[in-house]
Motif scaffolding. Sequence first.
Motif, PDB file in Angstrom:
ATOM      1  N   ALA A 170     135.419-100.062  -5.837  1.00 44.27           N
ATOM      2  CA  ALA A 170     134.303-100.933  -6.196  1.00 44.27           C
ATOM      3  C   ALA A 170     133.026-100.103  -6.113  1.00 44.27           C
ATOM      4  O   ALA A 170     132.774 -99.443  -5.096  1.00 44.27           O
ATOM      5  N   GLN A 219     141.701 -98.729  -4.954  1.00 44.65           N
ATOM      6  CA  GLN A 219     140.902 -99.471  -5.914  1.00 44.65           C
ATOM      7  C   GLN A 219     139.452 -99.239  -5.542  1.00 44.65           C
ATOM      8  O   GLN A 219     139.087 -99.309  -4.365  1.00 44.65           O
ATOM      9  N   LYS A 242     136.682-110.755  -6.111  1.00 46.18           N
ATOM     10  CA  LYS A 242     137.584-110.066  -7.035  1.00 46.18           C
ATOM     11  C   LYS A 242     138.631-109.221  -6.321  1.00 46.18           C
ATOM     12  O   LYS A 242     139.770-109.119  -6.788  1.00 46.18           O
ATOM     13  N   ALA A 243     138.240-108.605  -5.188  1.00 51.78           N
ATOM     14  CA  ALA A 243     139.109-107.576  -4.611  1.00 51.78           C
ATOM     15  C   ALA A 243     139.397-107.717  -3.121  1.00 51.78           C
ATOM     16  O   ALA A 243     140.250-107.014  -2.595  1.00 51.78           O
ATOM     17  N   SER A 294     139.085-100.139 -11.428  1.00 49.00           N
ATOM     18  CA  SER A 294     137.848-100.104 -10.651  1.00 49.00           C
ATOM     19  C   SER A 294     136.959-101.290 -11.014  1.00 49.00           C
ATOM     20  O   SER A 294     137.170-101.958 -12.031  1.00 49.00           O
ATOM     21  N   ILE A 295     135.979-101.536 -10.153  1.00 46.98           N
ATOM     22  CA  ILE A 295     135.089-102.687 -10.328  1.00 46.98           C
ATOM     23  C   ILE A 295     133.644-102.207 -10.302  1.00 46.98           C
ATOM     24  O   ILE A 295     133.216-101.576  -9.327  1.00 46.98           O
ATOM     25  N   LEU A 339     141.095-100.880  -0.761  1.00 52.18           N
ATOM     26  CA  LEU A 339     139.843-100.975  -1.508  1.00 52.18           C
ATOM     27  C   LEU A 339     138.767-100.133  -0.839  1.00 52.18           C
ATOM     28  O   LEU A 339     138.634-100.136   0.384  1.00 52.18           O
TER      29      LEU A 339
END
Length: 232
Positions: free
Chosen positions: A30, A28, A72-73, A49-50, A4
């Motif tokens: 954020a 991933q 979330k991640a 993605s966030i 992340l």
Amino acid sequence: MKPLILITGVGPGTGSALARRFHEGGYQVAMMARNADRLATLERELPGSIAVPCDVSDPQSLESALASMEAKAGTPKVVIHNAVGGAFGNFLDIAPEILERNFKVNVMGFLYLARWAAPRMERAGGGTLLATGNTSAVRGKANFAGFAPTKAAQRILAESIAREMGPKGVHVAYLMIDAVIDLPWTRERHKDAPDDFFIKPTDIADEAWHIAHQPRSAWSFLTEVRPFGERW
């Protein structure tokens, strides 16, 4: 599981380029910024993605956004503080409130982010904490009184954190951009400048990727990038 990355200041230039580069590299992503609509568009572009709307100058907003993202991640492997507050003006003209606002974004935002991220990275076995800056971090110029002091403080803060966290496995670095970034508004401002006057956001992102993946035996702290066509 994908590693992340958390990026603050995801605007249409460097921030978006960073998000795309790390997404392409298997992360991933954020993303934090005040503009929720822009984040939502980029979130649709980058699957997985966030988007986390946030004002990094507000400790409560940042704390809430970090908690939401972590739920979330999990813990990020890489954190890039790209959010920036800036203003032009000499020390007599600039409103003190503007300098204070920029200090909250550039320095205090980075401090709160580091205090949250570094211990988590240490517990997770390591990571990279990177701040993007520019040559205002090492020199004061006329009409930069509302900006340069904050970037200089940011660089020194990053170096202090690096000396503390490096031995604990967390790579802290400062990416200094000595160039005009290639954006529509900078092209308009420098209408007569040739292409090689500008630095491309994608190339900045590539250098950030390199810093985040340096071997431990050769970690850099201060990295400076500039276009080859710069007029000295």
